[in-house]
Design a protein around this motif. Sequence first.
Motif, PDB file in Angstrom:
ATOM      1  N   GLY A 297       0.806  -1.216   0.000  1.00 31.99           N
ATOM      2  CA  GLY A 297       0.000   0.000   0.000  1.00 31.99           C
ATOM      3  C   GLY A 297       0.838   1.265   0.000  1.00 31.99           C
ATOM      4  N   ILE A 298       2.074   1.157   0.447  1.00 26.85           N
ATOM      5  CA  ILE A 298       2.974   2.319   0.462  1.00 26.85           C
ATOM      6  C   ILE A 298       3.135   2.879  -0.950  1.00 26.85           C
ATOM      7  N   PHE A 299       3.136   2.004  -1.952  1.00 23.90           N
ATOM      8  CA  PHE A 299       3.291   2.442  -3.342  1.00 23.90           C
ATOM      9  C   PHE A 299       2.058   3.194  -3.851  1.00 23.90           C
ATOM     10  N   TYR A 300       0.945   3.075  -3.132  1.00 29.00           N
ATOM     11  CA  TYR A 300      -0.297   3.748  -3.525  1.00 29.00           C
ATOM     12  C   TYR A 300      -0.678   4.875  -2.563  1.00 29.00           C
ATOM     13  N   GLY A 301       0.230   5.210  -1.665  1.00 28.57           N
ATOM     14  CA  GLY A 301      -0.009   6.320  -0.749  1.00 28.57           C
ATOM     15  C   GLY A 301      -0.668   5.947   0.569  1.00 28.57           C
ATOM     16  N   TYR A 302      -0.700   4.659   0.889  1.00 27.75           N
ATOM     17  CA  TYR A 302      -1.259   4.196   2.160  1.00 27.75           C
ATOM     18  C   TYR A 302      -0.093   3.832   3.083  1.00 27.75           C
ATOM     19  N   PHE A 303       0.182   4.693   4.030  1.00 29.27           N
ATOM     20  CA  PHE A 303       1.336   4.502   4.904  1.00 29.27           C
ATOM     21  C   PHE A 303       0.970   3.898   6.254  1.00 29.27           C
ATOM     22  N   THR A 304      -0.270   3.539   6.431  1.00 28.81           N
ATOM     23  CA  THR A 304      -0.750   3.039   7.714  1.00 28.81           C
ATOM     24  C   THR A 304      -0.042   1.761   8.132  1.00 28.81           C
ATOM     25  N   TRP A 305       0.339   0.927   7.180  1.00 30.97           N
ATOM     26  CA  TRP A 305       1.010  -0.328   7.505  1.00 30.97           C
ATOM     27  C   TRP A 305       2.285  -0.087   8.305  1.00 30.97           C
ATOM     28  N   LEU A 306       2.919   1.073   8.111  1.00 30.33           N
ATOM     29  CA  LEU A 306       4.168   1.373   8.805  1.00 30.33           C
ATOM     30  C   LEU A 306       3.997   1.411  10.329  1.00 30.33           C
ATOM     31  N   ALA A 307       2.772   1.490  10.803  1.00 30.14           N
ATOM     32  CA  ALA A 307       2.534   1.452  12.250  1.00 30.14           C
ATOM     33  C   ALA A 307       2.967   0.111  12.848  1.00 30.14           C
ATOM     34  N   ASN A 308       3.000  -0.951  12.047  1.00 31.83           N
ATOM     35  CA  ASN A 308       3.395  -2.267  12.564  1.00 31.83           C
ATOM     36  C   ASN A 308       4.848  -2.302  13.028  1.00 31.83           C
ATOM     37  N   PRO A 309       5.809  -1.927  12.198  1.00 31.93           N
ATOM     38  CA  PRO A 309       7.181  -1.916  12.722  1.00 31.93           C
ATOM     39  C   PRO A 309       7.384  -0.861  13.808  1.00 31.93           C
ATOM     40  N   VAL A 310       6.633   0.237  13.739  1.00 33.18           N
ATOM     41  CA  VAL A 310       6.776   1.276  14.761  1.00 33.18           C
ATOM     42  C   VAL A 310       6.296   0.766  16.120  1.00 33.18           C
ATOM     43  N   ILE A 311       5.179   0.035  16.155  1.00 30.23           N
ATOM     44  CA  ILE A 311       4.688  -0.498  17.429  1.00 30.23           C
ATOM     45  C   ILE A 311       5.655  -1.548  17.969  1.00 30.23           C
ATOM     46  N   LEU A 312       6.253  -2.330  17.086  1.00 29.88           N
ATOM     47  CA  LEU A 312       7.265  -3.308  17.499  1.00 29.88           C
ATOM     48  C   LEU A 312       8.449  -2.598  18.155  1.00 29.88           C
ATOM     49  N   ILE A 313       8.874  -1.498  17.575  1.00 31.53           N
ATOM     50  CA  ILE A 313       9.977  -0.721  18.148  1.00 31.53           C
ATOM     51  C   ILE A 313       9.596  -0.179  19.523  1.00 31.53           C
ATOM     52  N   SER A 314       8.344   0.246  19.694  1.00 28.59           N
ATOM     53  CA  SER A 314       7.923   0.759  21.010  1.00 28.59           C
ATOM     54  C   SER A 314       7.976  -0.346  22.065  1.00 28.59           C
ATOM     55  N   TRP A 315       7.636  -1.585  21.685  1.00 27.11           N
ATOM     56  CA  TRP A 315       7.725  -2.696  22.634  1.00 27.11           C
ATOM     57  C   TRP A 315       9.183  -2.956  23.012  1.00 27.11           C
ATOM     58  N   ILE A 316      10.060  -2.862  22.027  1.00 30.21           N
ATOM     59  CA  ILE A 316      11.489  -3.063  22.305  1.00 30.21           C
ATOM     60  C   ILE A 316      11.990  -2.010  23.289  1.00 30.21           C
TER      61      ILE A 316
END
Length: 160
Positions: free
Chosen positions: A70-89
Amino acid sequence: MTDIHEIMHNDNKSDLGNYRGSILMRFPKIFVLLAIGLFVFSLTQDCYYTNKYFQSGLDGWELLLIGWLGIFYGYFTWLANPVILISWIFAVTRQFRIGLIVATGSMLIMLSFLFHKSIVINEAPTYSKIFGYGLGYWLWIVSAGFSIIANLCRVMRGLN
């Protein structure tokens, strides 16, 4: 180990304060575990619906695997997944201030999906209107909220 009944009936009230303090110290761990559990559970649920009858949409695990496209179509919401993983770390490594900032950023990215009125449904690309949000989406957001709480508990106590 001191029994709670001994603490309650003991004249030394500092023991009671220590007991409460130890419980409060566990809250961040509990909230991180709840956040991870809710995130995993959200992967088994529908996340959004692209028809007016709210029939089954895509499950969270499917979106986790292909959502990066979806990033290629302007949907950046998926990026919340690695960001939430980083917050847990950061929470696990006791860097709570950074974890709080990252978890809050993750939630904001997740909430940005509410501003999309349509979504790409195939590689053509064909767009379809978003008619509603499933339990998986809301659990995903709540998991970020628990990550925020986990980090905030420690920051408020001045531990980082």
